[in-house]
Design an enzyme around this catalytic site. Structure first.
Site, mmCIF file in Angstrom:
data_model
loop_
_atom_site.group_PDB
_atom_site.id
_atom_site.type_symbol
_atom_site.label_atom_id
_atom_site.label_comp_id
_atom_site.label_asym_id
_atom_site.label_seq_id
_atom_site.Cartn_x
_atom_site.Cartn_y
_atom_site.Cartn_z
ATOM 1 N N GLU A 1 0.838 -1.194 0.000
ATOM 2 C CA GLU A 1 0.000 0.000 0.000
ATOM 3 C C GLU A 1 0.871 1.241 0.000
ATOM 4 O O GLU A 1 2.092 1.167 0.210
ATOM 5 C CB GLU A 1 -0.963 -0.004 1.195
ATOM 6 C CG GLU A 1 -2.040 -1.073 1.085
ATOM 7 C CD GLU A 1 -3.101 -0.988 2.164
ATOM 8 O OE1 GLU A 1 -4.087 -1.726 2.064
ATOM 9 O OE2 GLU A 1 -2.946 -0.180 3.112
ATOM 10 N N HIS B 1 -8.983 10.148 2.294
ATOM 11 C CA HIS B 1 -8.601 9.011 1.460
ATOM 12 C C HIS B 1 -8.743 9.411 0.000
ATOM 13 O O HIS B 1 -9.752 10.010 -0.388
ATOM 14 C CB HIS B 1 -9.478 7.798 1.779
ATOM 15 C CG HIS B 1 -8.909 6.511 1.259
ATOM 16 N ND1 HIS B 1 -8.904 6.195 -0.081
ATOM 17 C CD2 HIS B 1 -8.330 5.464 1.891
ATOM 18 C CE1 HIS B 1 -8.340 5.015 -0.246
ATOM 19 N NE2 HIS B 1 -7.988 4.550 0.939
ATOM 20 N N ARG C 1 -1.020 9.536 1.358
ATOM 21 C CA ARG C 1 -2.419 9.810 1.026
ATOM 22 C C ARG C 1 -2.724 11.297 0.831
ATOM 23 O O ARG C 1 -3.518 11.665 -0.029
ATOM 24 C CB ARG C 1 -3.330 9.220 2.112
ATOM 25 C CG ARG C 1 -3.434 7.714 2.029
ATOM 26 C CD ARG C 1 -4.285 7.148 3.130
ATOM 27 N NE ARG C 1 -4.490 5.719 2.919
ATOM 28 C CZ ARG C 1 -5.111 4.925 3.783
ATOM 29 N NH1 ARG C 1 -5.565 5.424 4.925
ATOM 30 N NH2 ARG C 1 -5.278 3.639 3.521
ATOM 31 N N HIS D 1 -11.468 10.288 5.872
ATOM 32 C CA HIS D 1 -11.242 8.870 6.132
ATOM 33 C C HIS D 1 -10.824 8.585 7.566
ATOM 34 O O HIS D 1 -11.241 7.595 8.153
ATOM 35 C CB HIS D 1 -10.165 8.364 5.172
ATOM 36 C CG HIS D 1 -9.940 6.887 5.202
ATOM 37 N ND1 HIS D 1 -10.953 5.965 5.013
ATOM 38 C CD2 HIS D 1 -8.800 6.160 5.398
ATOM 39 C CE1 HIS D 1 -10.460 4.736 5.087
ATOM 40 N NE2 HIS D 1 -9.163 4.830 5.335
ATOM 41 N N ARG E 1 -1.860 9.305 8.948
ATOM 42 C CA ARG E 1 -1.731 7.875 9.255
ATOM 43 C C ARG E 1 -1.219 7.085 8.055
ATOM 44 O O ARG E 1 -1.711 7.233 6.945
ATOM 45 C CB ARG E 1 -3.082 7.304 9.693
ATOM 46 C CG ARG E 1 -3.065 5.794 9.900
ATOM 47 C CD ARG E 1 -4.377 5.280 10.414
ATOM 48 N NE ARG E 1 -5.479 5.447 9.482
ATOM 49 C CZ ARG E 1 -5.746 4.605 8.475
ATOM 50 N NH1 ARG E 1 -4.964 3.572 8.235
ATOM 51 N NH2 ARG E 1 -6.788 4.829 7.684
#
Length: 527
Positions: free
Chosen positions: A112, A228, A274, A331, A366
């Site tokens: 990811e 997100h 992100r 998100h 995060r």
């Protein structure tokens, strides 16, 4: 009035991990405002990050977490978690929680964004959260009672206001109930529902954050909201999350004519952190250009991502074309109720775990798939701490006599609050727009709601109130931080200011004893 040893408010990964790790001689109550599976944990698609591959190392996981968090993280806490991660995953795996494996029985690992190694442990392809939650629910022991559709709306402090001793909750029939315990845990999740575009469950309305703030508990870093990059976008609305694991498997972000939008933006391109991907998509969106995830590079997409495939098909997306329309949405909030790694807050007897808490692990942004991990990590730590305590139970005789003020003021219409937050305090922020939002929010008498009696409000009104309080905190915090860092992007202050801003914003609710007025006050403390 009901008495327990531990009250847990919420039913996500952190709450369930805590409940399962508590000793069986403790009488535990789980209170959840809907049913056990209505939270964000159950919706989690990607997986859990852990350095379990032979060539990986917890220190590399630590470095990736720090980089994604713009080095605003509590470094010691991050390292403790990444070192513990393999043990947590192996413990679940060996106890019967099934994760996806290869033909040799080894864990299948995904990639990811912002990770330097394949370390995403997943289950059912993209159903990791659902499988983990269902496993932990199945493991709940007989000492744990669950009351669903029970909305906790107030924290009860002792006479001296020095300790939390219980909660007030609204039952399904509309009546109110008091629950007392020496240990009260807020595991209520995040606040994505304060924005119009969100991946979050409908239950994520900032309840725990608002409860804590009304009780005078310290909060931190409320300006750091992660958006997100890829929510399914159909007919002007977001319809669900398209996991970052899709890009990890090779999907690319493109315009309708095939232009790859992340080329030249960041060395990691489509797997950049992100906030960078979200800001890039947002820049195209506000110019009226729709962005798509091109999944044509992924073999057997429907078997690797069954939940996403079903979601897209339900909303009329032709999967054969290989293009999924996406837009960024809220998100995860990195800030929240300030705690240590045992989940302890600034008020004894009150704890916070999961997304409602701010441990410092996530920093300003995060890292993908660290949320379920943090929930398990801190939830387990809190269980160990509570197991070592034997606090005396408070009794009804010591309930506070303070009578809160009756206030029947109006609240913002939720849809209007969501849209104004998205437009003015969303992905790209400026002083002008944030000030406009702060002034709009101020008309609803934020200060008066902080000490108001809430017994007469309905669950819908309580949800609106908690969204309003949380939105005010996010807006004020975003105004205070005059730099860009992680999930907080100020167009008027587009760069990190490491000389002045490598610190947390601790939010205190100060009460003027003379006239009862509450003030929003932030003190910047070095981390």
């Amino acid at each position: 009035m009901k008495q327990y040893d531990v009250i847990i408010i919420g039913s996500g990964i952190a709450a369930l991990q805590l409940a399962n790790k508590l000793t069986k001689d403790l009488n535990v109550m789980i209170l959840t405002k809907e049913n056990l599976t209505k939270g964000n944990s159950y919706l989690a698609q990607g997986g859990v990050a852990a350095a379990v591959a032979p060539g990986d190392d917890p220190y590399l996981h630590y470095l990736d977490t720090m980089e994604a968090g713009a080095h605003h993280n509590n470094a010691k806490a991050v390292l403790e978690m990444t070192k513990k991660a393999p043990e947590l995953i192996n413990g679940l795996w060996q106890s019967g929680c099934r994760f996806d494996e290869d033909e040799n029985g080894n864990l299948l690992l995904g990639m990811e964004g912002a990770h330097s190694e394949k370390r995403i442990v997943h289950s059912g392809g993209d159903e990791t959260g659902r499988h983990m939650v269902e496993f932990l629910i199945s493991d709940l022991a007989s000492n744990i009672t669950v009351e669903q559709s029970t909305f906790v709306y107030d924290l009860i402090l002792n006479q001296e206001k020095s300790r939390c001793i219980g909660v007030k909750a609204k039952l399904p029939d509309g009546s109110n109930e008091i629950y007392l315990a020496p240990h009260v845990v807020l595991a209520t999740g995040g606040c994505g529902q304060i924005f119009s575009f969100t991946s979050n469950a409908e239950t994520a309305s900032g309840d725990g954050i608002a409860l804590a703030y009304r009780a005078g508990v310290e909060l931190a870093d409320m300006e750091f909201v992660q958006f997100h990059p890829t929510l399914l976008y159909v007919d002007g609305k977001t319809r669900g999350l398209i996991s970052e694991a899709v890009r990890g498997e090779g999907a690319l972000l493109v315009t309708e004519d095939g232009k790859q939008i992340m080329a030249g933006i960041h060395p990691l391109k489509d797997l950049a952190p992100r906030h960078i991907v979200s800001q890039t998509i947002y820049d195209y969106s506000r110019r009226g250009i729709q962005i798509y995830l091109d999944i044509s590079y992924i073999e057997d997409f429907s078997s690797r991502f069954p939940t996403i495939s079903k979601l897209c098909t339900q909303h009329g997306i032709d999967m054969e074309k290989g293009l999924i329309p996406v837009v960024p949405g809220s998100h995860f909030i990195m800030g929240g109720i300030k705690t240590d790694l045992q989940g302890r807050t600034s008020i004894p007897g009150l704890y916070a775990i999961g997304e409602a808490a701010c441990t410092g692990i996530h920093g300003a942004n995060r890292l993908a798939s660290n949320s379920l991990l943090e929930g398990m990590f801190v939830g387990g730590n809190l269980a160990d701490w509570i197991n070592s305590q034997r606090a005396d139970k408070e009794t009804g005789n010591n309930l506070p006599v303070h009578v809160k003020t009756f206030f029947a003021g109006k609240l913002p219409v939720p849809d209007m609050l969501k849209q104004t937050m998205m437009d003015r305090a969303g992905i790209v922020r400026t002083k002008e727009q944030l000030t406009l939002q702060a002034e709009w929010l101020a008309q609803f008498n934020h200060d008066k709601w902080l000490d108001a009696d809430l017994d007469h409000l309905s669950p819908a009104q309580l949800t609106s109130l908690f969204m309003y309080i949380t939105a005010t905190l996010v807006t004020q915090s975003a105004l205070e931080r005059t730099e860009s860092r992680g999930g907080h992007y100020r167009e008027d202050f587009p760069y990190e200011d490491n000389a002045n801003w490598m610190k947390k914003q601790i939010i205190h609710q100060q009460k003027n004893r003379k006239d009862g007025k509450h003030e929003f006050n932030q003190t910047a403390l070095a981390t």
